[in-house]
Scaffold this active site. Structure first.
Site, PDB file in Angstrom:
ATOM      1  N   CYS A   1       3.717   0.338  -8.267  1.00 55.97           N
ATOM      2  CA  CYS A   1       4.384  -0.820  -7.660  1.00 55.97           C
ATOM      3  C   CYS A   1       5.500  -1.319  -8.583  1.00 55.97           C
ATOM      4  CB  CYS A   1       3.375  -1.935  -7.408  1.00 55.97           C
ATOM      5  SG  CYS A   1       3.995  -3.245  -6.320  1.00 55.97           S
TER       6      CYS A   1
ATOM      7  N   CYS B   1      -4.148  -0.722  -2.296  1.00 53.69           N
ATOM      8  CA  CYS B   1      -4.327   0.721  -2.436  1.00 53.69           C
ATOM      9  C   CYS B   1      -4.298   1.054  -3.924  1.00 53.69           C
ATOM     10  CB  CYS B   1      -3.204   1.420  -1.668  1.00 53.69           C
ATOM     11  SG  CYS B   1      -2.879   3.106  -2.128  1.00 53.69           S
TER      12      CYS B   1
ATOM     13  N   CYS C   1       0.864  -1.175   0.000  1.00 50.87           N
ATOM     14  CA  CYS C   1       0.000   0.000   0.000  1.00 50.87           C
ATOM     15  C   CYS C   1       0.903   1.229   0.000  1.00 50.87           C
ATOM     16  CB  CYS C   1      -1.001  -0.008   1.149  1.00 50.87           C
ATOM     17  SG  CYS C   1      -0.292   0.135   2.796  1.00 50.87           S
TER      18      CYS C   1
END
Length: 261
Positions: free
Chosen positions: A203, A196, A122
């Site tokens: 990411c 999230c 997240c």
């Protein structure tokens, strides 16, 4: 006079349509936006949106505004509602079929050569991802390698996350500290699960082709109504994450055919 034929249960009526079944199958793996579902099922957006609305009206699918782009929404298959609907469908056919199957946990008796590895990501690594890490580790009793990290880690774990895990689940993460996703680059993961909408966009690539899964869960720290037992938003968030984790467990448990002699 012949009585009228009974109608098929609602789940059968919803799931029997080929496109709706495809949408359910896609959403069983991850939360997606409409445009992603359009690409995955190969159908026009207006048709996909129409059938998503039917699935939402039937209580199987929910939608949440994206925290990354409020013009977008993420669709989520409620697996618990689906399990309950399947149980009711079985009961309608025969009373003996009206039960929900137990969800297995990874166990040492059915372990692959190495433990499956899961990363939860997240933004701040202060609430959602450490909650998920703690709950999966707790439910698998060390048979799954679990980690969490954030794209912009906070200085500490949110105190309400610590409190809710301790009081609701008997788990203590008070000594844990948030860390950056970059600190885990080079490690092998079978699953990389973003919790999230923002971190999903940034990411990093962990290589080895892990299965990428998205759980669109609002940040409980963004809610503003504190309560006597931790923050109510944290209680709800932990409960939702725990439900999702229970349905992740069978995917982490090898089938008998996958277990090497």
């Amino acid at each position: 006079m012949r009585p009228s034929d009974p109608a098929a249960p609602a789940f059968v009526q919803l799931a029997s349509h080929p496109l709706r079944w495809k949408l359910l199958a896609e959403l069983a793996a991850s939360d997606y936006r409409v445009r992603e579902l359009v690409e995955r099922v190969g159908q026009p957006q207006n048709l996909v949106s129409y059938h998503l609305r039917l699935l939402r009206d039937g209580g199987l699918v929910t939608a949440r505004r994206s925290s990354f782009d409020a013009r977008d929404s993420y669709y989520h298959l409620d697996l618990q509602q689906s399990a309950d609907a399947l149980a009711r469908t079985g009961s309608a056919l025969h009373p003996a079929l009206g039960f929900a199957p137990a969800l297995p946990s990874p166990s040492s008796s059915a372990s692959p050569a190495r433990r499956p590895a899961v990363l939860f990501a997240c933004t701040g690594n202060s609430a959602r991802s450490p909650i998920a890490e703690a709950l999966l580790r707790h439910r698998t009793d060390g048979h799954v390698e679990v980690a969490s990290a954030g794209s912009h880690p906070k200085p500490r774990i949110h105190p309400d996350a610590v409190q809710v895990l301790r009081e609701q689940h008997g788990i203590d993460i008070s000594g844990q500290r948030p860390r950056h996703l970059d600190a885990l680059l080079g490690r092998r993961f079978d699953y990389v699960i973003s919790l999230c909408d923002k971190v999903r966009e940034v990411c990093p690539d962990f290589g080895d082709q892990p299965r990428l899964v998205h759980w669109s869960i609002p940040d409980p720290a963004a809610a503003t109504s504190p309560g006597p037992v931790g923050h109510p938003a944290f209680v709800r968030t932990a409960a939702e994450i725990d439900t999702r984790i229970r349905y992740l467990l069978p995917l982490l448990t090898p089938t008998p055919q996958e277990v090497q002699p």
